[in-house]
Design an enzyme around this catalytic site. Structure first.
Site, PDB file in Angstrom:
ATOM      1  N   GLU A  27      67.730  27.300  45.282  1.00 40.04           N
ATOM      2  CA  GLU A  27      67.067  28.491  44.759  1.00 40.04           C
ATOM      3  C   GLU A  27      67.166  28.536  43.239  1.00 40.04           C
ATOM      4  O   GLU A  27      66.222  28.929  42.555  1.00 40.04           O
ATOM      5  CB  GLU A  27      67.688  29.754  45.354  1.00 40.04           C
ATOM      6  CG  GLU A  27      67.462  29.877  46.851  1.00 40.04           C
ATOM      7  CD  GLU A  27      68.177  31.060  47.444  1.00 40.04           C
ATOM      8  OE1 GLU A  27      67.490  31.953  47.995  1.00 40.04           O
ATOM      9  OE2 GLU A  27      69.418  31.104  47.371  1.00 40.04           O
ATOM     10  N   TYR A  59      51.939  52.728  33.194  1.00 40.23           N
ATOM     11  CA  TYR A  59      52.271  51.768  34.241  1.00 40.23           C
ATOM     12  C   TYR A  59      52.542  50.397  33.644  1.00 40.23           C
ATOM     13  O   TYR A  59      53.400  49.656  34.137  1.00 40.23           O
ATOM     14  CB  TYR A  59      51.146  51.648  35.275  1.00 40.23           C
ATOM     15  CG  TYR A  59      50.638  52.963  35.817  1.00 40.23           C
ATOM     16  CD1 TYR A  59      51.478  54.070  35.966  1.00 40.23           C
ATOM     17  CD2 TYR A  59      49.319  53.109  36.183  1.00 40.23           C
ATOM     18  CE1 TYR A  59      51.005  55.269  36.475  1.00 40.23           C
ATOM     19  CE2 TYR A  59      48.833  54.303  36.697  1.00 40.23           C
ATOM     20  CZ  TYR A  59      49.686  55.375  36.827  1.00 40.23           C
ATOM     21  OH  TYR A  59      49.225  56.564  37.315  1.00 40.23           O
ATOM     22  N   GLU A  79      70.461  42.655  45.640  1.00 42.31           N
ATOM     23  CA  GLU A  79      70.987  43.974  45.285  1.00 42.31           C
ATOM     24  C   GLU A  79      71.271  44.063  43.785  1.00 42.31           C
ATOM     25  O   GLU A  79      70.983  45.080  43.147  1.00 42.31           O
ATOM     26  CB  GLU A  79      72.275  44.259  46.067  1.00 42.31           C
ATOM     27  CG  GLU A  79      72.067  44.403  47.563  1.00 42.31           C
ATOM     28  CD  GLU A  79      72.107  43.088  48.344  1.00 42.31           C
ATOM     29  OE1 GLU A  79      72.292  43.152  49.565  1.00 42.31           O
ATOM     30  OE2 GLU A  79      71.959  42.004  47.747  1.00 42.31           O
ATOM     31  N   LYS A 105      61.881  39.073  49.399  1.00 47.72           N
ATOM     32  CA  LYS A 105      62.020  37.628  49.198  1.00 47.72           C
ATOM     33  C   LYS A 105      61.395  36.946  50.420  1.00 47.72           C
ATOM     34  O   LYS A 105      62.065  36.698  51.418  1.00 47.72           O
ATOM     35  CB  LYS A 105      63.513  37.304  49.068  1.00 47.72           C
ATOM     36  CG  LYS A 105      63.866  35.923  48.663  1.00 47.72           C
ATOM     37  CD  LYS A 105      65.390  35.859  48.491  1.00 47.72           C
ATOM     38  CE  LYS A 105      65.850  34.569  47.909  1.00 47.72           C
ATOM     39  NZ  LYS A 105      67.308  34.544  47.704  1.00 47.72           N
TER      40      LYS A 105
END
Length: 128
Positions: A27, A59, A79, A105
């Site tokens: 990853e 935005y 997290e 994910k």
């Protein structure tokens, strides 16, 4: 005082990023796609009444803060990535009183036939 996570909100969904967050070496090396859904609690009365961008929150500015928070610090856990984003949103936008963030994910390295791994944080601005 109003109940948390109620009232006016700005919603941004499916913000896509490519990143290197995760526990595994692959990853960190190869990276993968992530998607973010956001709800930001803020009073939209002035923007609605005046039709002026200066009375609200852009935005595009929200996106820029999320992108910078997502891309500048590599984290192992979703997290932690989400908390960094929340912290930066509170820091940048004084009018935001709460944030709900979902970080998805879709290519998590676990055995899934379909679906995605995701977390969701609900955070209120700390009282000062």
């Amino acid at each position: 005082m109003a109940e948390p996570y109620t009232g006016d909100r700005i919603i941004l969904k499916d913000l896509g990023f490519y990143g290197y967050h995760g526990v595994f070496a692959e990853e960190e090396k190869l990276g993968q796609r992530f998607f973010i859904d956001l709800e930001l609690g803020t009073d939209l009365t002035a923007a609605a009444a005046t039709d002026r961008l200066s009375a609200g929150i852009s935005y595009a500015d929200i996106y820029d803060v999320v992108k910078a928070a997502f891309e500048t610090r590599r984290m192992k856990l979703l997290e932690a990535v989400a908390q960094n984003i929340v912290d930066d949103l509170f820091s940048e936008f004084e009018a935001v009183t709460w944030v709900i963030i979902r970080l998805r994910k879709p290519e998590a390295p676990i055995a899934m036939v379909r679906g995605e791994a995701a977390i969701e944080l609900h955070r209120q601005r700390s009282a000062r």
